[in-house]
Every structure is written in C-alpha cells, then in structure tokens.
Design an enzyme around this catalytic site. Structure first.
Site: not given
Ligand code: UD1
Ligand code: CA
Length: 493
Positions: A18, A25, A32, A90, A184, A380, A391, A394, A419
C-alpha cells in the site's frame, strides 16, 4: 491438478504493497515512500524485503503522485502490477482495488499486505510470518508488536483465553481497548479465498468513515476460520516514517544496523555516530573507517584499506590497502595501495592505478592515472591519461577546455613534469619526457625531451622606483638599496 490442494497453493504468495497515502506530514513535493534512507527509497527497502518471499505477483497500490511513484516502482521491479486508488478510502478499499487488478487465476494462495513506508523491514521476518500463517492454516494472520506507546495504532483484541478476536482502531477504541499494548503493525497475511470473500463485506461504518482492512479479522472469526497474531520482537521493522523527524530517526537506526553488520563482518568503524554507509556498499575484512565518513551508492572497499576521516565516496571502488583521507569522490576507482587526499576531489571517470597518489587540493575528472603515478599537489587533471610511474609537478593544470570542446592530454610513462605547468589539450607528452617549471605545454613533447616554454628571466633594474614611487613597495625597495650601500659595520673589539 488437484482443485483444493491447500498446502501447495498456500505456498504461492501474492504481495500487496500500500502506497497510495498522501504523506502530507512530510511537507514535500517528493512522495513519502520515495524519500531515501541508506541510499534507497523507503518503498525500495520494502520491495527488497518482499523479494525474500519469492512472490508470484507484487501489486503496488498507488494514488497520490502516482506519476512519481509508479515509474519508480516499475524501475525497481519491472514485473510489479500497479493498481490505482483514486481516493484514499481506507486500507480495505486499497486492498480491494489491488485484488481487482489481479487476474482471477492469480487470486489464490497466500496474500501478504505490507505498507510502502517501513524501511527497516527485513525479508527474513516476512518469511517467518508467512510460514507461521501457512502452517497454522489461518484465514488471516496479524504481524503484531508490543509497544510502549500504542497510541494511534490498531490494537489487537484477545479474549480471556488469549485468542485473537479482532483489531480496533484508535478512534473506535474504548479506554479499556486503548490500554492494550499489542498493536497491528499493518502487515497482514490472508488465505486468498477468504480475502476474496471478505473484501466485498467490508463497510465504512466507523469513526473514520473508511473501509478498514482490519475488519477482516472479525469476519474470519464469524466465518469460523482460524485467526491469530504473530508478534515481532523487533517492532522497529514495521515502523513507518510519517514526517521528517521520524524519517531521520529511522535513517539513523537503519544506518546503525548496517554498521553493526559490517563490524560483525570484520570492519573497524571508529565512530559509528558519524559514519554513514548505504545499504548496497560492500566492504571487505580489515577495512578501517575513520570518523566523519559517508560511503554511498555501490561503493566497494577492499581489505586493509583505510578510509577517512571525513570522506564522502559515492560509487567509488577503493583497492586493497589504499588510504583515502578527507576526499570527496564519485564514480572513481582507487587502486590497491594507492594514496588519496587530504582535501581531494575525485570526479567521475577518475581511475588511479595501484600504488599511485592523488594528493592535497587536487581535482581530477575523466583521468586515468597509471600504477605508481603521482599527482601530489594543487592540480587539476581533466580528460587525461598519465602513464605508470609518472610524476606531475605541483600546481599543474590540465587545460582540457578551449571554451567550446573538451580535449585530452596524454602523458607517457615515467615522465617528470615540473611545478606550475599548464598542459593545453590536445597535447601529448612522451614517455620519460620532462618539462621545466612554469611551462605552458602547447606542442607535443617527444619521449625523453625536456620541454621549456618559459622565457629566460630578465631583471629590469630600478623599475619600482620609477613606476611605483610613493608606494610601500617602492619604500621597501629603497630601504633595501640604502642598507646595501652602507659600509659593513666594523667588527667590535
Ligand atoms: C493502519 C491500520 C492500523 C495499524 C496501522 C499501522 C487499518 C484500518 N489500520 O492504520 O491497525 O496499527 O496502520 O501503521 O488498516 N493506504 C492506502 N490507501 C488508503 C489508506 C491507506 O494506500 O486508502 C496506505 C497508506 O499509504 C499507508 C498504509 O496504507 O502506507 C496505512 O495507512 P494509514 O492511513 O497510515 O493507516 P493507519 O490509520 O495508520
Ligand atoms: Ca500510519
């Protein structure tokens, strides 16, 4: 072919990485997961770890700045499948998009989900986790970790018997659940058939309004499948960098691990705090690295060489027993037993032979300097070939650029140039030839000849008094004149 041969099938691994999140941030125009640590992007480290699983397919979910991330991933792993997530709804949504991008025939075996921003992840940990998942025959396994500061993570929930019952996200957690310190990591393993059935069942009915991949744990339980968590002792391996403070902390930790490995392999590192070594650097035994040294890219240092203090070498090859001091070098080769530095700038295409020397305040570029040849001081050397044992005096400038084009200078074997010379390229100085101090060499010098271009010296008496009267220079000259006119002081009795 058997239809439901679980073990044979389970050994086939598909990895979903992912990397669609914005990484806001970081406050960067660079996405990132592309920020580098130890000479490799964060996602590059993840893909490297993932390779240890010998995956059948790797799917990367990209979204934000996919025009940056996509080509980068394909450059590292040409066989990767890119799945585009238009809006970040998500982790469950992201995995669903990855899943749908796969050929249905590939939706079998074990599926491992990882994030693109965990640069400390090691392949061995993924292998152990996947093996545990397969051996336990689970619908879903969680790579978990016990941390002192669980805030922000999903918490692993267990029943009285210690069986995993689910994962609850920070925002959805009761105070009691929030007190759980097992988190997790985000890395999950699935049985493909279960994942296939679970993804359409995920809802966004939660505090974030997102499709949580973590809800699959509860669904697997409801389906009567085994679920479990595999705690990783080294939790830093699954830690992500969200801002540049965390990026620096993970970079230092990654570097520390790289240095530890080299020290255990027989490399002396005097000051690990100020030594930085990229992940693809190779060092042989009994190499010594002195403080303030960065070895970058695919730099290779052979045994008994001493590098530092204060060297930055990128894609440089250092021969056995060579000494390199306070040098900035890139795409250069330093021969065995050679000496370089201090305050030396080796630009791309520099090749120094065995036992040769490039000394203080010397800049070289596209220069082949033979075995035992020396450019010891203040010079240079560009677009040059210097034969063995020669050699260079300098303060010599190889004038390689006529304002339009670059030209080459060739100096033969065992030549001795004096030199403050300028070699105006293209020019050839023969084997065993020599030059006089201050020469400007514009014409070829035959082997064994001495080339002298500076004219005979002429002293014009009284010039300063006539042309610079009233200056300190003229005063000094006049005072010297007076004292030479005075009779010698008679010896004291
Ligand atoms: C997620 C987990 C959480 C875990 C944590 C560890 C879920 C719901 N939660 O939370 O349990 O403890 O990671 O760091 O899974 N991403 C996508 N598409 C999206 C959302 C996220 O590609 O729509 C990717 C982000 O770029 C990132 C990763 O998934 O690399 C995690 O996403 P992030 O939003 O950081 O999840 P957390 O809320 O931190
Ligand atoms: Ca996160």
């Amino acid at each position: 072919m058997s239809t439901t041969s679980q073990p044979a099938d389970a050994g086939r691994v598909t990895v979903i990485v992912l990397a669609a999140g914005g990484g806001t941030r970081m406050k960067s125009k660079t996405m990132k997961v592309l920020h580098p640590i130890s000479g490799r992007s964060m996602i590059g480290h993840v893909l490297d770890a993932v390779a240890a699983l010998e995956p059948h397919r790797v799917v990367a979910v990209v979204g934000n700045q996919r025009e940056q991330v996509g080509p980068h991933i394909l450059g590292l792993l040409p066989g990767a499948v890119l799945a585009v997530q238009e809006s970040q709804d998500g982790t469950g949504h992201a995995v669903r998009i990855a899943w749908e991008s796969l050929d249905p025939a590939d939706r079998t075996g074990t599926v491992l989900v990882a994030y693109g921003d965990t640069p400390l992840l090691e392949g061995e940990s993924l292998r152990d986790f996947a093996a545990d998942h397969v051996a336990a025959g689970r619908g879903v396994s969680i790579l978990s970790g016990v941390v002192a500061q669980p805030h922000g993570y999903g918490r692993v929930l267990r029943d009285a018997a210690g069986e995993v019952t689910g994962i609850v996200e920070q925002k959805d957690a009761t105070p009691e659940q929030a007190a759980v310190s097992e988190i997790n990591s985000g890395i999950l393993a699935f049985d493909a058939a279960f994942l296939d059935s679970a993804l359409p069942r995920l809802t966004n009915d939660n505090a974030n309004g997102e499709y949580y991949l973590t809800d699959t744990v509860r669904l697997a339980r409801e389906d009567g499948l085994a679920v479990g968590a595999y705690p990783i002792a080294d939790v830093l391996q699954t830690e992500g960098a969200n801002d540049r403070v965390q990026l620096a902390a993970l970079a230092r930790e990654k570097n520390r691990r790289i240095l530890d490995r080299w020290m255990r392999d027989g490399v002396t590192i005097i000051d690990p705090q100020t030594t930085w070594i990229d992940v693809d650097v190779r060092l042989e035994r009994d190499v010594t690295i002195l403080p303030g040294t960065q070895l970058l890219g695919v730099t290779v240092v052979a045994e008994d060489a001493v590098v530092g203090p204060d060297c930055t070498l990128k894609d440089v090859e250092v021969g056995a027993g060579a000494h390199v001091v306070r040098t900035h070098g890139e795409l250069a080769v330093i021969g065995a037993g050679a000496d370089v530095g201090p305050f030396t700038y080796l630009r791309p295409g520099t090749e120094l032979g065995a036992g040769g020397k490039i000394g203080g305040f010397v800049e070289t570029k596209n220069a082949r300097i033979g075995d035992g040849a020396k450019v010891p001081h203040l010079s240079y050397v560009g677009d040059a070939e210097i034969g063995e044992g020669t050699n260079i005096g300098a303060g010599t400038v190889f004038a390689n650029y006529d304002g339009v084009a670059k030209h080459r200078t060739v100096v033969g074997r065992h030549a001795r140039t004096a030199s403050n010379n300028t070699f105006v390229a293209p020019v050839h100085i023969g084997d065993g030839a020599g030059t006089g101090a201050g020469s400007v060499i514009r014409e070829d010098v035959p082997p064994g000849a001495l080339a002298v271009s500076a004219g005979p010296q002429r002293n014009i008496e009284g010039w300063v008094a006539r042309r610079r009267s009233g200056t300190a220079q003229a005063e000094a000259a006049a005072a010297a004149d007076r004292s030479s006119d005075e009779p010698d002081t008679p010896p004291q009795e």
